[in-house]
Write a protein that holds these residues in place. Structure first.
Motif, PDB file in Angstrom:
ATOM      1  N   CYS A 367       0.868  -1.182   0.000  1.00 49.55           N
ATOM      2  CA  CYS A 367       0.000   0.000   0.000  1.00 49.55           C
ATOM      3  C   CYS A 367       0.906   1.233   0.000  1.00 49.55           C
ATOM      4  O   CYS A 367       1.593   1.510   0.983  1.00 49.55           O
ATOM      5  CB  CYS A 367      -0.900  -0.006   1.225  1.00 49.55           C
ATOM      6  SG  CYS A 367      -1.996   1.412   1.306  1.00 49.55           S
ATOM      7  N   VAL A 368       0.923   1.950  -1.098  1.00 50.21           N
ATOM      8  CA  VAL A 368       1.886   3.042  -1.250  1.00 50.21           C
ATOM      9  C   VAL A 368       1.342   4.387  -0.799  1.00 50.21           C
ATOM     10  O   VAL A 368       2.033   5.396  -0.896  1.00 50.21           O
ATOM     11  CB  VAL A 368       2.375   3.132  -2.711  1.00 50.21           C
ATOM     12  CG1 VAL A 368       3.161   1.898  -3.090  1.00 50.21           C
ATOM     13  CG2 VAL A 368       1.205   3.354  -3.665  1.00 50.21           C
ATOM     14  N   ASP A 369       0.077   4.438  -0.328  1.00 48.84           N
ATOM     15  CA  ASP A 369      -0.415   5.706   0.201  1.00 48.84           C
ATOM     16  C   ASP A 369      -1.091   5.546   1.560  1.00 48.84           C
ATOM     17  O   ASP A 369      -0.688   6.140   2.540  1.00 48.84           O
ATOM     18  CB  ASP A 369      -1.333   6.418  -0.797  1.00 48.84           C
ATOM     19  CG  ASP A 369      -2.394   5.496  -1.387  1.00 48.84           C
ATOM     20  OD1 ASP A 369      -2.624   4.414  -0.836  1.00 48.84           O
ATOM     21  OD2 ASP A 369      -2.977   5.879  -2.422  1.00 48.84           O
ATOM     22  N   PRO A 400      12.228   3.677  -3.316  1.00 45.32           N
ATOM     23  CA  PRO A 400      11.968   4.438  -2.083  1.00 45.32           C
ATOM     24  C   PRO A 400      10.651   5.204  -2.169  1.00 45.32           C
ATOM     25  O   PRO A 400      10.338   5.816  -3.192  1.00 45.32           O
ATOM     26  CB  PRO A 400      13.161   5.391  -1.995  1.00 45.32           C
ATOM     27  CG  PRO A 400      14.243   4.724  -2.786  1.00 45.32           C
ATOM     28  CD  PRO A 400      13.538   4.006  -3.905  1.00 45.32           C
ATOM     29  N   LEU A 401       9.889   5.150  -1.087  1.00 44.24           N
ATOM     30  CA  LEU A 401       8.624   5.877  -0.995  1.00 44.24           C
ATOM     31  C   LEU A 401       8.809   7.098  -0.109  1.00 44.24           C
ATOM     32  O   LEU A 401       9.892   7.333   0.431  1.00 44.24           O
ATOM     33  CB  LEU A 401       7.538   4.952  -0.442  1.00 44.24           C
ATOM     34  CG  LEU A 401       7.268   3.678  -1.248  1.00 44.24           C
ATOM     35  CD1 LEU A 401       6.231   2.805  -0.539  1.00 44.24           C
ATOM     36  CD2 LEU A 401       6.799   4.008  -2.667  1.00 44.24           C
ATOM     37  N   SER A 402       7.761   7.863   0.045  1.00 44.52           N
ATOM     38  CA  SER A 402       7.837   9.056   0.900  1.00 44.52           C
ATOM     39  C   SER A 402       8.292   8.643   2.294  1.00 44.52           C
ATOM     40  O   SER A 402       7.726   7.722   2.893  1.00 44.52           O
ATOM     41  CB  SER A 402       6.476   9.743   0.975  1.00 44.52           C
ATOM     42  OG  SER A 402       6.071  10.191  -0.299  1.00 44.52           O
ATOM     43  N   PRO A 403       9.324   9.298   2.811  1.00 44.31           N
ATOM     44  CA  PRO A 403       9.908   8.852   4.084  1.00 44.31           C
ATOM     45  C   PRO A 403       9.046   9.198   5.287  1.00 44.31           C
ATOM     46  O   PRO A 403       8.138  10.028   5.226  1.00 44.31           O
ATOM     47  CB  PRO A 403      11.232   9.629   4.132  1.00 44.31           C
ATOM     48  CG  PRO A 403      10.962  10.869   3.330  1.00 44.31           C
ATOM     49  CD  PRO A 403      10.024  10.446   2.233  1.00 44.31           C
ATOM     50  N   THR A 429      10.453   3.197   7.437  1.00 42.74           N
ATOM     51  CA  THR A 429      11.761   3.570   6.918  1.00 42.74           C
ATOM     52  C   THR A 429      12.552   4.310   7.987  1.00 42.74           C
ATOM     53  O   THR A 429      12.008   5.122   8.737  1.00 42.74           O
ATOM     54  CB  THR A 429      11.622   4.469   5.681  1.00 42.74           C
ATOM     55  OG1 THR A 429      10.761   5.565   5.976  1.00 42.74           O
ATOM     56  CG2 THR A 429      11.062   3.680   4.516  1.00 42.74           C
ATOM     57  N   ARG A 430      13.838   4.000   8.047  1.00 42.60           N
ATOM     58  CA  ARG A 430      14.732   4.694   8.972  1.00 42.60           C
ATOM     59  C   ARG A 430      15.123   6.045   8.380  1.00 42.60           C
ATOM     60  O   ARG A 430      15.302   6.186   7.173  1.00 42.60           O
ATOM     61  CB  ARG A 430      15.981   3.857   9.244  1.00 42.60           C
ATOM     62  CG  ARG A 430      15.706   2.565   9.979  1.00 42.60           C
ATOM     63  CD  ARG A 430      16.981   1.784  10.251  1.00 42.60           C
ATOM     64  NE  ARG A 430      17.596   1.327   9.011  1.00 42.60           N
ATOM     65  CZ  ARG A 430      18.764   1.755   8.547  1.00 42.60           C
ATOM     66  NH1 ARG A 430      19.445   2.684   9.224  1.00 42.60           N
ATOM     67  NH2 ARG A 430      19.270   1.281   7.414  1.00 42.60           N
TER      68      ARG A 430
END
Length: 733
Positions: A367-369, A400-403, A429-430
């Motif tokens: 799920c990217v959002d 990479p997606l929005s951090p 994400t770190r």
């Protein structure tokens, strides 16, 4: 008292030396939450579940004891007996989130001081109380629950975290996320360092200043800050003879441990981590382990189950995990590559699949959002992964997606009989997070340096970025002075960055604010969502510096109360040296009743200016003074102090000729008389001094000369007389 200290010292010794690995407590975490049964809202349990999901690895076995199970598995409900059992059987970390007071957890008395006294735990957990006043050790006559946990002899806690005052419902979760990240996602050598990281991380991410102060300055660690948690060793390979079974079948679990492992314990869990079997120890012989589990006949398939296997040697605990299916395929997440992705990492997903049907397709879908209706899912087809038996890996990497967000994903397999989805997983994400920790002015090679301590309190390394110095004087906008390259920092690494102040204008600047900002360009994202206070630090100071050559100079304070005449040849020929006069406020002497403050010249324009305000008058050039702090070559500087022309009392008393210049002696907390030549016509006092230092003027009313009385033991003595060669003298000043 000494007995309490001795009892705690014994606990600390036992914690380090009597490891009790057979209790398998270092892989066990207990989460408890307040609430009342049947309540419509259950925020504390939901917060606890988010903390477990985001910060605690699946390699830890988690027991829940929630006062309300609304919105979570009903088996998580529990009360005092269940909580005490979790503590007594052994748990490394015990957290409570909810309402509380000094001596109680939860609205309906989940745990209180009396309960702690009845514990019989042999292993000592870290106890975290995310509730009001639970660590209020500073309340006289009233013990807190954190104190009770820590001071119980031979039981209770090895250390506690909590707040001396109020806690705040939603900010408590951020505080707990920072602490569990410090403990379970980093490897700090001591609990105290993990605590420091927690406070820095929380301060950086918290958005409300008052709450930030309350949960930072009000936070308390009780116990030994040098304690280090012992973490289990993971990735033990766990295999089953069959991975797809039916009710009544026997599951055979095998594992290979290191040779020193003594025994292991099998836990069968459902997807909500509820233990379904009765775990017991079986011996590990020459590193080999085998155990059987009969699939219950009264639970209709299909379903999947988790295998959690914990073994122990004399010094360590070991963890292995797997899954199996009953009447269906078993599909589970193994790991991502990298396992703890940073903000700029592309990801591969690895799953383990057991199927008795031909596999038509397998994919990871992310799920990217968001997870709400209308969410966008990105499919990543998978292929066999030879490094892991029955393993599969995504063919392409997820970019990479929005951090700074939590992303959910699952696996979907397709066979001739249809589709099957795994449970929902997530990853975070770190991110780096630069924190300007300290700022100070120092002198280096006759030059003033602004030093700034920068620390990366994030959980990913930073990249090269910018760090900028600005100046601002009152009633003006800030001005960019200098930009430096900020080098990359590893997680928790810190360095001092030095700014030379040689480019700043000199003389009579007065009060100036030196402000430093880091990562202004946004070279990389940080843990906080916006550019925040942790990226900025400032220092407001008097800045009144002069460059002096061999010819000497006359310099003055910003407020014109003092001038300093620097003689020729104090500064060597061909060299420049920096001198300064800065106001430092008033200094109160220790038992010096015969000096009285004098109103200075600036009092005439600002009545709030304190009388006998002091000034530091010195040089940045250490070569101009010797080892005693005296100017070289017997040189002296001439100080002139100007006093009030408008204050009637100051004018009336000037005829006493009692206005003198004094130098502050910090070791004795005294003002030392230097001397003074007064000019009543010009309302000033001047005198030459041979040392840099802190100076001011006082009215000297000491009219009594010092006297000395001498006595010789066992002998009459008169002035001018004789004493024996072995006589003992005493003096009275």
């Amino acid at each position: 008292n000494p007995e309490q200290v001795l009892a705690y010292a014994q606990k600390a010794y036992n914690y380090r030396n009597n490891l009790l690995t057979n209790r398998l407590w270092n892989n066990h975490i207990t989460l408890s939450a307040g609430g009342t049964p049947g309540s419509a809202q259950n925020i504390f349990a939901l917060q606890s579940e988010r903390i477990r999901r985001k910060s605690i690895s699946q390699d830890y076995r988690v027991t829940r004891v929630y006062g309300s199970s609304q919105g979570v598995n009903s088996d998580y409900y529990g009360s005092s007996p269940q909580l005490k059992e979790a503590i007594n059987t052994g748990t490394q970390y015990l957290q409570f989130m909810g309402h509380g007071g000094s001596g109680i957890w939860a609205d309906y008395n989940l745990l209180n001081l009396s309960d702690i006294a009845t514990l019989n735990n042999q292993t000592y957990p870290i106890v975290v109380s995310l509730a009001c006043y639970c660590s209020a050790f500073d309340t006289n006559g009233l013990g807190s629950i954190s104190e009770a946990f820590t001071m119980q002899p031979n039981k209770g806690a090895i250390a506690t975290f909590g707040f001396t005052g109020l806690s705040y419902e939603r900010s408590d979760e951020d505080w707990a996320l920072a602490l569990t990240e410090a403990i379970y996602k980093h490897d700090f050598p001591t609990l105290g360092q993990a605590y420091q990281y927690t406070l820095a991380k929380f301060t950086s991410n918290s958005g409300i200043l008052g709450i930030t102060y309350a949960l930072t300055y009000g936070a308390t660690l009780l116990g030994d800050p040098l304690i280090r948690l012992k973490k289990p060793i993971t990735d033990i390979s766990v295999n089953t003879d069959e991975a797809i079974l039916m009710p009544g079948d026997t599951l055979v679990v095998r594992a290979q441990f290191p040779q020193d492992v003594l025994a292991a314990r099998l836990y069968i869990q459902n997807n909500d981590e509820i233990i379904l079997n009765i775990p017991y120890d079986l011996p590990v012989i020459n590193g080999n382990y085998s155990a059987n589990y009969i699939i219950p006949a009264n639970i209709p398939p299909p379903y999947t189950r988790k295998i959690f296997l914990a073994g122990y040697s004399a010094t360590d605990e070991y963890i292995g995990r797997s899954v199996f299916g009953v009447g269906r395929s078993a599909l589970t997440h193994i790991k991502t590559i990298p396992e703890n992705p940073a903000w700029n990492d592309s990801l591969s997903f690895i799953a383990k699949l057991f199927s008795n049907e031909e596999l038509l397709s397998l994919k990871a879908t992310v799920c990217v959002d968001s997870t709400f209706a209308g969410a966008t899912w990105l499919d990543l087809p998978m292929q066999a992964y030879p490094d892991i038996e029955n393993g599969y890996i995504t063919i392409n990497k997820l970019p990479p997606l929005s951090p700074g967000k939590e992303y959910f994903f699952k696996y979907i397999m397709t066979t001739n009989s249809g589709n099957y989805e795994s449970v929902l997983y997530s990853y975070l994400t770190r991110l780096p997070d630069l924190y300007l920790k300290d700022i100070k002015l120092e002198t280096s090679n006759s030059e003033q340096i602004l030093k700034v301590l920068v620390q990366n309190i994030g959980n990913a390394a930073s990249l090269i970025t910018d760090i900028k110095l600005y100046t601002q004087i009152p009633n003006s906008t800030e001005t960019l002075v200098k930009t430096l390259d900020m080098p990359p920092l590893a997680v928790n690494e810190e360095i001092w960055v030095n700014f030379s102040l040689e480019d700043l204008p000199q003389a009579n600047i007065g009060t100036i604010t030196l402000k430093v900002k880091v990562n202004v360009s946004g070279a990389f994202p940080e843990s906080h969502s916006n550019y925040n206070a942790s990226n900025v630090i400032s220092l407001t100071t008097c800045f009144n510096y002069y460059t002096v050559t061999n010819t000497g100079s006359l310099i003055q304070s910003v407020d014109n109360n003092v001038t300093c005449e620097i003689p020729p040849n104090l500064v060597p020929s061909g060299k420049n040296s920096v001198f300064y006069i800065n106001s430092v406020g008033t200094y109160t002497a220790n038992v010096q009743p015969d000096i009285y403050p004098i109103k200075l010249k600036s009092y005439d324009n600002a009545l709030s200016i304190p009388a006998s305000n002091a000034y530091e008058i010195s040089t940045l050039d250490t070569a101009l003074v010797d080892s005693t702090g005296t100017f070289i070559n017997n040189k002296k500087i001439k100080l002139t102090f100007f006093y009030s022309t408008n204050d009637q009392e100051t004018q009336n008393l000037e005829t006493e000729n009692s206005y003198k210049i004094y130098r502050w002696e910090d070791s004795g907390k005294k003002w030392i008389l230097q001397g003074g030549n007064i000019s009543t016509a010009e309302d000033k006092v001047n005198f030459e001094v041979h040392k840099p230092g802190i100076y001011t003027i006082y009215r000297n009313c000491d009219r009594i000369r010092p006297s000395i009385d001498i006595n010789v033991q066992e002998q009459e003595f008169t002035v001018g007389g004789y004493i024996s060669g072995t006589g003992t003298m005493s003096l009275l000043l």
